[in-house]
Design a protein around this motif. Structure first.
Motif, PDB file in Angstrom:
ATOM      1  N   PHE A 137      -9.587   2.258  -1.008  1.00  0.00           N
ATOM      2  CA  PHE A 137      -9.048   1.390  -0.219  1.00  0.00           C
ATOM      3  C   PHE A 137      -9.944   0.824   0.896  1.00  0.00           C
ATOM      4  O   PHE A 137     -10.267   1.488   1.753  1.00  0.00           O
ATOM      5  CB  PHE A 137      -7.410   1.454   0.285  1.00  0.00           C
ATOM      6  CG  PHE A 137      -6.444   1.919  -0.879  1.00  0.00           C
ATOM      7  CD1 PHE A 137      -5.971   0.817  -1.633  1.00  0.00           C
ATOM      8  CD2 PHE A 137      -6.252   2.995  -1.539  1.00  0.00           C
ATOM      9  CE1 PHE A 137      -5.157   1.194  -2.572  1.00  0.00           C
ATOM     10  CE2 PHE A 137      -5.323   3.135  -2.302  1.00  0.00           C
ATOM     11  CZ  PHE A 137      -4.791   2.446  -3.009  1.00  0.00           C
ATOM     12  N   ILE A 180      -5.544   4.615   6.072  1.00  0.00           N
ATOM     13  CA  ILE A 180      -5.929   3.977   4.889  1.00  0.00           C
ATOM     14  C   ILE A 180      -7.430   4.468   4.409  1.00  0.00           C
ATOM     15  O   ILE A 180      -8.083   4.246   5.469  1.00  0.00           O
ATOM     16  CB  ILE A 180      -5.603   2.591   4.970  1.00  0.00           C
ATOM     17  CG1 ILE A 180      -4.399   2.027   5.152  1.00  0.00           C
ATOM     18  CG2 ILE A 180      -6.481   1.797   3.673  1.00  0.00           C
ATOM     19  CD1 ILE A 180      -4.130   0.607   5.497  1.00  0.00           C
ATOM     20  N   PHE A 199       0.890  -1.131  -0.010  1.00  0.00           N
ATOM     21  CA  PHE A 199       0.100  -0.038   0.014  1.00  0.00           C
ATOM     22  C   PHE A 199       0.960   1.271   0.010  1.00  0.00           C
ATOM     23  O   PHE A 199       0.640   2.204  -0.769  1.00  0.00           O
ATOM     24  CB  PHE A 199      -0.991  -0.041   1.145  1.00  0.00           C
ATOM     25  CG  PHE A 199      -1.746   1.396   1.266  1.00  0.00           C
ATOM     26  CD1 PHE A 199      -2.740   1.575   0.674  1.00  0.00           C
ATOM     27  CD2 PHE A 199      -1.232   2.170   2.205  1.00  0.00           C
ATOM     28  CE1 PHE A 199      -3.594   2.921   0.782  1.00  0.00           C
ATOM     29  CE2 PHE A 199      -1.942   3.410   2.534  1.00  0.00           C
ATOM     30  CZ  PHE A 199      -3.040   3.795   1.896  1.00  0.00           C
ATOM     31  N   VAL A 212      -6.527  -3.678   1.898  1.00  0.00           N
ATOM     32  CA  VAL A 212      -5.224  -3.616   2.631  1.00  0.00           C
ATOM     33  C   VAL A 212      -5.206  -4.026   4.084  1.00  0.00           C
ATOM     34  O   VAL A 212      -6.099  -3.678   4.875  1.00  0.00           O
ATOM     35  CB  VAL A 212      -4.809  -2.004   2.757  1.00  0.00           C
ATOM     36  CG1 VAL A 212      -3.420  -1.876   3.292  1.00  0.00           C
ATOM     37  CG2 VAL A 212      -4.834  -1.439   1.420  1.00  0.00           C
TER      38      VAL A 212
END
Length: 187
Positions: A143, A139, A109, A129
């Motif tokens: 994602f 994040i 990532f 992720v």
């Protein structure tokens, strides 16, 4: 419509950390199936992995008890550097009626913006992720993320231990360990 996870990498060798990520992704995101796509060669690594046949056999051994997995050898057949963009294009065509979820760890990532055609990838596939609960890495959408227990190990550490005749059997499936020993891999 099925939810299909895609897990790639050189897997040289496949280890329990990989198996943990695959299983936690299936569990956390209710995936119906996970495709394991071993890379012929990572575009970010210069070292050539052991043969495709050895890596395929080790993946088979490591996942034999995971009924929700299968192996796709697309990248191995194409030789050369393996780019996620090309693989996802192929898989989207192969699994037209399904949703694809690319599974990655934090390390992938944080380097995502260096991937080939990464902006196009965001329109092609969902990204999962999996992160350590001890890390405060942010994040955000698009994602998807879940905190999962992480099994800390790397293929490079395993190869180094084999070269140094050091313990590594606790990092790999027992059948993978026996296969590596039987074939003298990474020595």
């Amino acid at each position: 419509m099925s939810k299909i996870g895609v897990f790639g990498g050189t897997l040289n060798p496949v280890h329990l950390g990989h198996i943990n990520l695959i299983t936690e992704a299936k569990r956390s995101f209710n995936l119906d199936h996970v495709l394991i796509v071993p890379a012929f060669q990572s575009p970010h690594k210069t070292e050539l992995p052991v043969s495709e046949a050895h890596r395929l056999k080790m993946i088979e051994l490591a996942t034999k008890d995971l009924s929700f997995t299968s192996i796709d050898d697309y990248e191995l057949k194409n030789k050369g550097k393996s780019y996620t963009y090309h693989t996802i294009r192929f898989l989207k065509e192969k699994y037209k009626d399904d949703e694809l979820y690319f599974i990655m760890g934090e390390d992938q990532f944080t380097a995502f913006d260096s991937w080939y055609r990464y902006e196009d990838l965001l329109d092609m596939v969902h990204f999962i992720v999996l992160k350590r609960s001890t890390n405060d890495l942010k994040i955000t959408a698009p994602f998807l993320t879940a905190e999962v227990p992480i099994f800390e190990v790397s293929s490079s550490e395993i190869r180094k231990r084999i070269l140094n005749d050091d313990y590594y059997n606790h990092f790999v499936h027992k059948d993978v360990y026996h296969y590596i020993e039987e074939h003298g891999l990474y020595e």
